[in-house]
Design a protein around this motif. Sequence first.
Motif, mmCIF file in Angstrom:
data_model
loop_
_atom_site.group_PDB
_atom_site.id
_atom_site.type_symbol
_atom_site.label_atom_id
_atom_site.label_comp_id
_atom_site.label_asym_id
_atom_site.label_seq_id
_atom_site.Cartn_x
_atom_site.Cartn_y
_atom_site.Cartn_z
ATOM 1 N N ARG A 249 0.847 -1.174 0.000
ATOM 2 C CA ARG A 249 0.000 0.000 0.000
ATOM 3 C C ARG A 249 0.894 1.239 0.000
ATOM 4 N N SER A 250 0.500 2.213 -0.821
ATOM 5 C CA SER A 250 1.264 3.449 -0.829
ATOM 6 C C SER A 250 0.262 4.578 -0.996
ATOM 7 N N GLY A 251 -0.039 5.258 0.097
ATOM 8 C CA GLY A 251 -1.022 6.342 0.065
ATOM 9 C C GLY A 251 -2.364 5.821 -0.406
ATOM 10 N N ALA A 252 -2.896 6.408 -1.495
ATOM 11 C CA ALA A 252 -4.238 6.051 -1.961
ATOM 12 C C ALA A 252 -4.204 4.958 -3.018
ATOM 13 N N SER A 253 -3.065 4.286 -3.150
ATOM 14 C CA SER A 253 -2.960 3.215 -4.139
ATOM 15 C C SER A 253 -2.366 1.961 -3.522
ATOM 16 N N ALA A 272 -8.256 -4.531 5.449
ATOM 17 C CA ALA A 272 -8.062 -5.469 6.551
ATOM 18 C C ALA A 272 -6.706 -5.206 7.183
ATOM 19 N N SER A 273 -6.371 -3.916 7.353
ATOM 20 C CA SER A 273 -5.021 -3.562 7.785
ATOM 21 C C SER A 273 -4.723 -3.984 9.212
ATOM 22 N N SER A 274 -5.765 -4.349 9.986
ATOM 23 C CA SER A 274 -5.487 -4.774 11.355
ATOM 24 C C SER A 274 -4.896 -6.189 11.387
ATOM 25 N N ASN A 275 -4.965 -6.867 10.240
ATOM 26 C CA ASN A 275 -4.402 -8.221 10.222
ATOM 27 C C ASN A 275 -2.889 -8.166 10.094
ATOM 28 N N PRO A 276 -2.217 -9.179 10.636
ATOM 29 C CA PRO A 276 -0.774 -9.209 10.470
ATOM 30 C C PRO A 276 -0.446 -9.393 8.999
ATOM 31 N N PRO A 290 4.410 -11.649 -8.154
ATOM 32 C CA PRO A 290 5.764 -11.499 -7.642
ATOM 33 C C PRO A 290 5.760 -11.415 -6.113
ATOM 34 N N ALA A 291 6.792 -11.999 -5.523
ATOM 35 C CA ALA A 291 6.790 -12.144 -4.068
ATOM 36 C C ALA A 291 7.557 -11.028 -3.362
ATOM 37 N N ALA A 292 7.683 -9.866 -4.017
ATOM 38 C CA ALA A 292 8.535 -8.825 -3.451
ATOM 39 C C ALA A 292 7.907 -8.124 -2.252
ATOM 40 N N ALA A 293 6.608 -7.910 -2.279
ATOM 41 C CA ALA A 293 6.007 -7.053 -1.257
ATOM 42 C C ALA A 293 5.202 -7.861 -0.264
ATOM 43 N N ASP A 294 4.813 -7.209 0.831
ATOM 44 C CA ASP A 294 4.179 -7.969 1.894
ATOM 45 C C ASP A 294 2.678 -7.710 2.000
ATOM 46 N N TYR A 378 -5.064 -6.153 2.200
ATOM 47 C CA TYR A 378 -4.365 -6.627 3.402
ATOM 48 C C TYR A 378 -2.966 -6.051 3.326
ATOM 49 N N ALA A 379 -2.734 -4.986 4.026
ATOM 50 C CA ALA A 379 -1.404 -4.367 3.955
ATOM 51 C C ALA A 379 -1.142 -3.570 5.218
#
Length: 379
Positions: A249-253, A272-276, A290-294, A378-379
């Motif tokens: 997640r980056s700002g509004a995107s 669902a940002s409260s999730n781990p 791609p598996a780069a981001a979480d 989810y971020a």
Amino acid sequence: MTVVLTLNDVSKTYGGKPAVSGIDLAIAGDSYVSVLGASGSGKTTLLRLIAGFEEPETGSIVFEGERIDGTPAHERGIGFVFQNFALFPHLDVAGNIAFGLVNRRRDPVRDKAELDRRVAEVIRLVGLTGLERRGVSQISGGQRQRVALARTLVTRPRLVLLDEPLGALDAHLRARMRDELRQIRRSLGVTFLHVTGSETEALTMGDRLIVLDDGRIGQFAAPATVYAAPASPAVARYLNAYNLIRGSRSGASFVSALGPLPLAASGDARSASSNPPPSAPSGTSSNLGPAAADGVYAIRHDRIEVRAPESVPGADEIMVPARFVASEYGGASMLSFFALDTGQIVEVEEHLSRGMPLSLVPNSRYGLAWKRDAAIVYA
Ligand SMILES: Nc1ncnc2c1ncn2[C@@H]1O[C@H](COP(=O)(O)OP(=O)(O)OP(=O)(O)O)[C@@H](O)[C@H]1O
């Protein structure tokens, strides 16, 4: 709500590897609870712990107000039905059903009239009238399944554990038995805890749904809640109804390999940002890109519309280009597979009652559009 079964911090390992971990659960009386999870997620272990075929290494299990961990299985008063029904081949239908009542250690029924009455009652309940004297090899798979259920129900347990009870049946019979199981349970007012690997079965059968994720409870809620708002990417994956795109997640995107996916204006966005942060399960990362981001962006199959590639999306929509690969006709709906420019395959489900979808040409390009506020992030 009357609670019939409580698990407090129940864990079990095999050879040092956790099978179920820290399970906290309260199951209501007179309810139908489905348990869904991937193969190896601990579904059978959970049932075996409750039944008493295994003992937890931590925690406690309380059934009808009494602690039962440590109590032998046959003294727990809990019924169970397994996939391979394990009927006695030398006994007929009525004999199989009567067996448990006659031979149980606690309170065996020896009075012939009482026994006949109880067996007849349960035979009627499960729809086996007329087959009492048949050998169990002379009846159909669905009928054998009913004998297995009757054999458990005749002992009048308050809780019945069912491990993939419909797994051995063909699709048509399975659909019919789903309905019957629900009706039988309701008429008795007992609680069913039903393990299944089928998301359709889990969603249709249960008043409540437990999703097990790697030995832990991923979500425990009404099926409609789980379906509309899965608590984590893992839960969304087991439902088999969401496309999952990895990014952050980056700002509004939400930034992914596809480029930025604009999110709904604040207030609309379902997050669902409260999730781990989701972990990348081994062997499934290709489903997520791609598996780069979480972070994970989830969009349900039936929230996506297929449009002409040059069409212009609405201000509240997102549209991404994709190449049509193939479709599967499913009667009431059509499931189509598209390849995004990243190579990730996206599924689109179109309900045919809404009209005929675009006729799609393999390898041609289309636009896949959805409302920004239909995404779950989810971020
Ligand atoms: N008797 C056993 N000995 C060793 N490991 C076991 C045993 N029973 C289960 N396990 C392991 O514990 C984990 C959970 O297994 P379990 O059978 O509960 O999963 P499940 O969700 O029921 O899977 P499936 O849907 O394939 O039946 C798995 O990793 C499995 O390999």
